[in-house]
Design a protein around this motif. Structure first.
Motif, PDB file in Angstrom:
ATOM      1  N   UNK A 315       0.815  -1.211   0.000  1.00  0.00           N
ATOM      2  CA  UNK A 315       0.000   0.000   0.000  1.00  0.00           C
ATOM      3  C   UNK A 315       0.851   1.264   0.000  1.00  0.00           C
ATOM      4  N   UNK A 316       1.942   1.261   0.761  1.00  0.00           N
ATOM      5  CA  UNK A 316       2.817   2.444   0.783  1.00  0.00           C
ATOM      6  C   UNK A 316       3.324   2.763  -0.614  1.00  0.00           C
ATOM      7  N   UNK A 317       3.859   1.751  -1.281  1.00  0.00           N
ATOM      8  CA  UNK A 317       4.429   1.978  -2.600  1.00  0.00           C
ATOM      9  C   UNK A 317       3.361   2.354  -3.620  1.00  0.00           C
ATOM     10  N   UNK A 318       2.164   1.776  -3.498  1.00  0.00           N
ATOM     11  CA  UNK A 318       1.101   2.119  -4.448  1.00  0.00           C
ATOM     12  C   UNK A 318       0.634   3.560  -4.249  1.00  0.00           C
ATOM     13  N   UNK A 365       3.145   1.090   5.723  1.00  0.00           N
ATOM     14  CA  UNK A 365       4.457   0.568   6.094  1.00  0.00           C
ATOM     15  C   UNK A 365       5.430   0.730   4.936  1.00  0.00           C
ATOM     16  N   UNK A 366       6.485   1.510   5.158  1.00  0.00           N
ATOM     17  CA  UNK A 366       7.436   1.802   4.081  1.00  0.00           C
ATOM     18  C   UNK A 366       8.594   0.813   4.024  1.00  0.00           C
ATOM     19  N   UNK A 367       8.604  -0.183   4.884  1.00  0.00           N
ATOM     20  CA  UNK A 367       9.724  -1.121   4.914  1.00  0.00           C
ATOM     21  C   UNK A 367       9.801  -1.924   3.619  1.00  0.00           C
ATOM     22  N   UNK A 368      11.022  -2.287   3.260  1.00  0.00           N
ATOM     23  CA  UNK A 368      11.270  -3.072   2.048  1.00  0.00           C
ATOM     24  C   UNK A 368      11.467  -4.522   2.472  1.00  0.00           C
TER      25      UNK A 368
END
Length: 578
Positions: A315-318, A365-368
């Motif tokens: 969701x963060x990346x989208x 959540x921005x974690x990779x």
């Protein structure tokens, strides 16, 4: 002259990026920041571990202490790891979902709770136990239960972080994908003579670190010796320093935060061009906007280099990708039409998307993390997900244009030519969105056939994507056959976006079921979304009433004029007869 103004705007945008000179200065804690750790399926710098851990538990990248001072995420993480205070009593764990707090018997107004308070809550423990039972029986979870599992994850992360002495920082001697060990267990792979000096440096680091002490010299010396010693243990296995520094730079540069600030400045500049009715600032605004897109793209490039994949898997990346897509599509349409309205409609939406991604780490959540198995086919990942999210960006741009058009209808009803032009622009953008969403659904079906053995299965994500497509196809065909006009297409661009919102937010945050479970998350506020949607629909209703009144007014005036003319004729006839 146009090129000069464009370059001036571009330079202004670039100046906004480089103004905070301190961001390019090397941190004295760099040896700690770039200390490699094998965690969550990948090797990453300690700086990333600190950011992800603190954001996950606390919901913020910094911690405000009782005395009002703030610790950044690295210092907070070190304080947790070295256990330099009683963290059992610190109100550090984020807990915002009010219904669950009330059910657990906790203070509904309180935002942060201590580890001990949550551990003693029997009500919370009961909900967690019920959720685990349902998971074992493969049953769908309620919102309370999903939120309870999130709180459990935060409590477990707190437990694993405080007083931590088992961080896997010792590389495997020979295998790139081999398991890393902690200093306490490293004698399984290395001799005592190799590990003892490193363990001593780590102990010195723990003893000398003090977040309140500005003199970091002994800390830096111990961290440097520890970092260099670990890298020399297995030079071919230990990650390259440039890769570790790149990831640290990605977090500290804050490309997406800088992008939304530049978009906001570009919006103000474009607003001035419209207000002053002059193109003097137009190309300058375009230049600033391009600078925002450039820094946004740079952020994507860094994230892709770190992750090794397209940044569109959660969701963060989208959300970040949609914010970028809105800006990129708006610039493309603007350069072909010179309408000004594209940037005015796009900039606030891009700002909103990037602000949410920047300010809501507990929700987005921005974690990779490593990809789940179904996403590991990078070919399908690289074409299906970006296509779907770009369609969302197109519909969001149409939403912005629709608001501008209805704003004119409400506050400047005489600007019929502008409203007509905006309606044409909205129609074109919706067409692009429908094309992208249709393509994305078809590509998703092909991917589903490859991964799951069926093209279509009425999964909630698939179903709502289809509903969203139909919600836009209806007004497009209605306009084509003359059922709706300019005003109708503007209303449709706003109302139909609620279907996109459901497909994008609702399935992930509210429903939380289906095969697309890798996108599910918690922390979103339905009340906030419902309130915003309600206010927006109220705006549409008021604009519709104003539009209907303006449509009926000319007819009334026309009847009065006919009646007056007839009266004058009769009077003249009477006078002539007299």
């Amino acid at each position: 002259m146009k090129l000069l103004k464009f370059l001036i705007g571009l330079c202004l945008g670039a100046l906004m990026i480089v103004l905070p000179v301190s961001q390019f200065q090397t941190s004295p804690l760099e040896p700690l920041q770039t200390l490699a750790v094998q965690l969550d399926g990948r090797k990453k710098p300690l700086d990333t571990v600190a950011l992800e851990t603190v954001s996950k538990i606390h919901g913020s990248a910094s911690y405000k202490q009782a005395d009002g001072s703030k610790l950044d995420y690295l210092k907070t993480y070190l304080s947790l790891s070295f256990n330099d205070r009683d963290w059992n009593q610190e109100p550090f764990i984020l807990f915002t979902y009010r219904p669950l707090k009330e059910r657990a018997g906790l203070d509904a107004e309180q935002k942060y709770f201590s580890f001990q308070t949550l551990l003693k809550s029997q009500g919370l423990a009961d909900v967690v136990a019920t959720a685990h039972d349902k998971q074992v029986n493969d049953q769908d979870l309620s919102r309370d239960e999903r939120e309870a599992l999130t709180i459990e994850e935060r409590v477990e992360a707190m437990l694993q972080t405080v007083g931590q002495d088992d961080l896997p920082i010792v590389p495997h001697p020979t295998e790139k994908k081999g398991k890393w060990l902690s200093l306490a267990t490293a004698n399984q792979s290395y001799s005592e003579d190799q590990i003892a000096p490193l363990a001593a440096q780590h102990q010195t680091l723990v003893q000398t670190y003090d977040a309140a002490n500005p003199d970091l010299t002994p800390v830096v010396q111990a961290a440097t010796a520890l970092h260099d010693g670990l890298a020399q243990l297995s030079p071919t296995i230990y990650p390259a320093m440039v890769d570790l520094q790149r990831e640290v730079h990605f977090h500290h540069f804050h490309a997406f935060a800088k992008a939304w600030m530049i978009y906001a400045v570009a919006f103000v500049a474009m607003l001035l061009t419209l207000w002053l009715k002059s193109f003097d600032l137009y190309w300058g605004a375009i230049g600033i906007f391009c600078a925002g897109i450039a820094v946004n793209s740079y952020g994507f490039l860094l994230r892709m280099q770190v992750a090794g994949r397209p940044p569109v898997t959660n969701m963060y990346e989208s959300v970040v990708w949609v914010g970028f897509g809105i800006a990129a599509l708006a610039l493309l349409f603007e350069l072909t039409s010179r309408a000004r309205y594209f940037l005015l409609a796009a900039a606030p939406l891009s700002v909103l998307s990037l602000v949410m991604a920047d300010r809501l780490p507990a929700v987005l959540d921005s974690s990779i993390a490593p990809l789940v198995p179904v996403l590991r086919d990078n070919f399908w990942l690289s074409i299906h997900v970006p296509t779907i999210t770009l369609s969302y960006a197109s519909f969001a741009l149409a939403l912005g244009l629709g608001h501008v058009a209805l704003g004119y209808t409400l506050w400047a009803p005489n600007q019929t030519k502008r409203v007509q032009a905006l309606s044409q622009l909205t129609y074109r953008v919706i067409q692009v969105g429908v094309l992208l969403l249709t393509t994305g659904i078809i590509l998703g079906g092909v991917w589903a056939h490859v991964s799951w053995g069926r093209f279509w299965g009425w999964d909630p994500k698939e179903t709502w994507a289809l509903i969203a497509l139909l919600c836009y196809l209806i007004p497009l065909h209605g306009r084509l056959v003359g059922w709706i006009g300019n005003f109708g297409i503007n209303v449709a661009s706003i109302v139909a976006f609620n279907a996109v919102l459901m497909a994008w937010y609702g399935v992930n945050f509210v429903l939380g079921t289906g095969l697309h479970s890798y996108g599910f998350t918690t922390g979103g506020s339905e009340l906030t979304i419902v309130t915003v949607v309600g206010i927006d629909l109220l705006f549409v209703s008021v604009a519709s009433l104003r539009y209907m009144r303006s449509r009926s007014k000319p007819a009334t005036v026309g009847l009065e004029a006919v009646a007056k003319a007839a009266t004058m004729t009769i009077s003249d006839d009477v006078l002539e007869v007299g």
